[in-house]
Design a protein around this motif. Structure first.
Motif, PDB file in Angstrom:
ATOM      1  N   UNK A  49       0.838  -1.198   0.000  1.00 37.19           N
ATOM      2  CA  UNK A  49       0.000   0.000   0.000  1.00 37.19           C
ATOM      3  C   UNK A  49       0.873   1.248   0.000  1.00 37.19           C
ATOM      4  N   UNK A  50       0.575   2.204  -0.872  1.00 43.75           N
ATOM      5  CA  UNK A  50       1.335   3.452  -0.880  1.00 43.75           C
ATOM      6  C   UNK A  50       1.087   4.242   0.399  1.00 43.75           C
ATOM      7  N   UNK A  51       2.084   4.986   0.807  1.00 42.90           N
ATOM      8  CA  UNK A  51       1.930   5.828   1.991  1.00 42.90           C
ATOM      9  C   UNK A  51       2.682   7.135   1.775  1.00 42.90           C
ATOM     10  N   UNK A  52       2.283   8.136   2.540  1.00 47.49           N
ATOM     11  CA  UNK A  52       2.929   9.448   2.518  1.00 47.49           C
ATOM     12  C   UNK A  52       3.054   9.931   3.955  1.00 47.49           C
ATOM     13  N   UNK A  61      -5.232  20.422   1.792  1.00 48.72           N
ATOM     14  CA  UNK A  61      -4.257  20.040   0.782  1.00 48.72           C
ATOM     15  C   UNK A  61      -4.328  18.572   0.431  1.00 48.72           C
ATOM     16  N   UNK A  62      -3.335  18.121  -0.329  1.00 46.06           N
ATOM     17  CA  UNK A  62      -3.326  16.737  -0.775  1.00 46.06           C
ATOM     18  C   UNK A  62      -1.915  16.277  -1.102  1.00 46.06           C
ATOM     19  N   UNK A  63      -1.782  14.977  -1.223  1.00 43.60           N
ATOM     20  CA  UNK A  63      -0.568  14.349  -1.739  1.00 43.60           C
ATOM     21  C   UNK A  63      -1.037  13.298  -2.728  1.00 43.60           C
ATOM     22  N   UNK A  64      -0.273  13.092  -3.778  1.00 44.66           N
ATOM     23  CA  UNK A  64      -0.687  12.147  -4.805  1.00 44.66           C
ATOM     24  C   UNK A  64       0.084  10.840  -4.674  1.00 44.66           C
ATOM     25  N   UNK A  65      -0.639   9.731  -4.768  1.00 40.45           N
ATOM     26  CA  UNK A  65      -0.058   8.386  -4.771  1.00 40.45           C
ATOM     27  C   UNK A  65      -0.706   7.625  -5.925  1.00 40.45           C
ATOM     28  N   UNK A 134     -11.281   6.119  -1.497  1.00 38.34           N
ATOM     29  CA  UNK A 134     -10.395   5.127  -0.899  1.00 38.34           C
ATOM     30  C   UNK A 134     -10.297   5.365   0.601  1.00 38.34           C
ATOM     31  N   UNK A 135     -10.134   4.293   1.340  1.00 40.76           N
ATOM     32  CA  UNK A 135      -9.879   4.404   2.773  1.00 40.76           C
ATOM     33  C   UNK A 135      -8.441   4.879   2.963  1.00 40.76           C
ATOM     34  N   UNK A 136      -8.214   5.667   3.993  1.00 37.14           N
ATOM     35  CA  UNK A 136      -6.871   6.108   4.369  1.00 37.14           C
ATOM     36  C   UNK A 136      -6.746   5.915   5.867  1.00 37.14           C
ATOM     37  N   UNK A 137      -5.681   5.270   6.289  1.00 39.24           N
ATOM     38  CA  UNK A 137      -5.443   5.080   7.720  1.00 39.24           C
ATOM     39  C   UNK A 137      -4.158   5.795   8.112  1.00 39.24           C
ATOM     40  N   UNK A 138      -4.136   6.271   9.345  1.00 40.37           N
ATOM     41  CA  UNK A 138      -2.948   6.944   9.865  1.00 40.37           C
ATOM     42  C   UNK A 138      -2.252   5.991  10.821  1.00 40.37           C
ATOM     43  N   UNK A 139      -0.970   5.803  10.595  1.00 39.74           N
ATOM     44  CA  UNK A 139      -0.155   4.940  11.447  1.00 39.74           C
ATOM     45  C   UNK A 139       1.103   5.717  11.806  1.00 39.74           C
ATOM     46  N   UNK A 140       1.145   6.227  13.040  1.00 39.31           N
ATOM     47  CA  UNK A 140       2.268   7.077  13.435  1.00 39.31           C
ATOM     48  C   UNK A 140       2.236   8.359  12.638  1.00 39.31           C
ATOM     49  N   UNK A 142       2.599   8.384   9.303  1.00 41.00           N
ATOM     50  CA  UNK A 142       2.339   7.988   7.911  1.00 41.00           C
ATOM     51  C   UNK A 142       0.844   7.858   7.652  1.00 41.00           C
ATOM     52  N   UNK A 143       0.445   8.191   6.425  1.00 40.14           N
ATOM     53  CA  UNK A 143      -0.908   7.970   5.940  1.00 40.14           C
ATOM     54  C   UNK A 143      -0.825   6.855   4.905  1.00 40.14           C
TER      55      UNK A 143
END
Length: 150
Positions: A49-52, A61-65, A134-140, A142-143
């Motif tokens: 899974x891509x993360x940012x 704002x946004x980030x693209x993956x 899409x679902x997005x989860x935050x881990x520490x 990272x998204x």
């Protein structure tokens, strides 16, 4: 005079090629090859899974993956503090690549459709269907992009 017509035709072909690249906005080089075996879901991950970094997605704002299953661009957005989601960058009207969110909306430069940057809902047509979400989860810090939601 025939040379002028040829120059216009060649120039027009170049514009059409650039337009088609913009229109379809998909990276065919990273999309997984199709297999004969059926896929369980249309958004089954083809890789990690891509993360940012969460810090790279400011409020509004946004980030693209890229969706690892299709290679299509996805914007990870933060419409409100602490609220994250992913929205497909592929317009539901004709497959053009929508611009990054600005002023709470994503704009399709091909035909003028606008989508809500928090939900993907159509704000202005000609598109009639919302952007894929899409679902997005935050881990520490990272998204992580999750699966496409239905």
């Amino acid at each position: 005079m025939d040379g002028g017509i040829a120059a216009v035709a060649i120039g027009g072909a170049g514009l059409l090629t650039g337009s088609l690249t913009r229109t379809f906005g998909r990276d065919k080089t990273t999309a997984p090859k199709q297999s004969a075996a059926p896929v369980a879901t249309p958004s089954a991950p083809a890789g990690p899974a891509p993360s940012v970094a969460a810090a790279s997605v400011p409020v509004g704002g946004s980030a693209q993956v890229k969706d690892p299953a299709t290679g299509d661009a996805v914007y990870i957005v933060q419409p409100k503090a602490g609220q994250y989601c992913g929205l497909s960058a592929v317009c539901t009207h004709s497959g053009c690549a929508v611009d990054a969110p600005k002023n709470g909306q994503l704009y399709c430069p091909c035909h003028g459709s606008r989508f809500d940057a928090a939900t993907g809902a159509v704000v202005n047509g000609p598109a009639t269907k919302p952007l894929a979400k899409y679902a997005v989860t935050k881990s520490g810090d990272k998204l992580n992009l999750g699966p496409q939601q239905s």
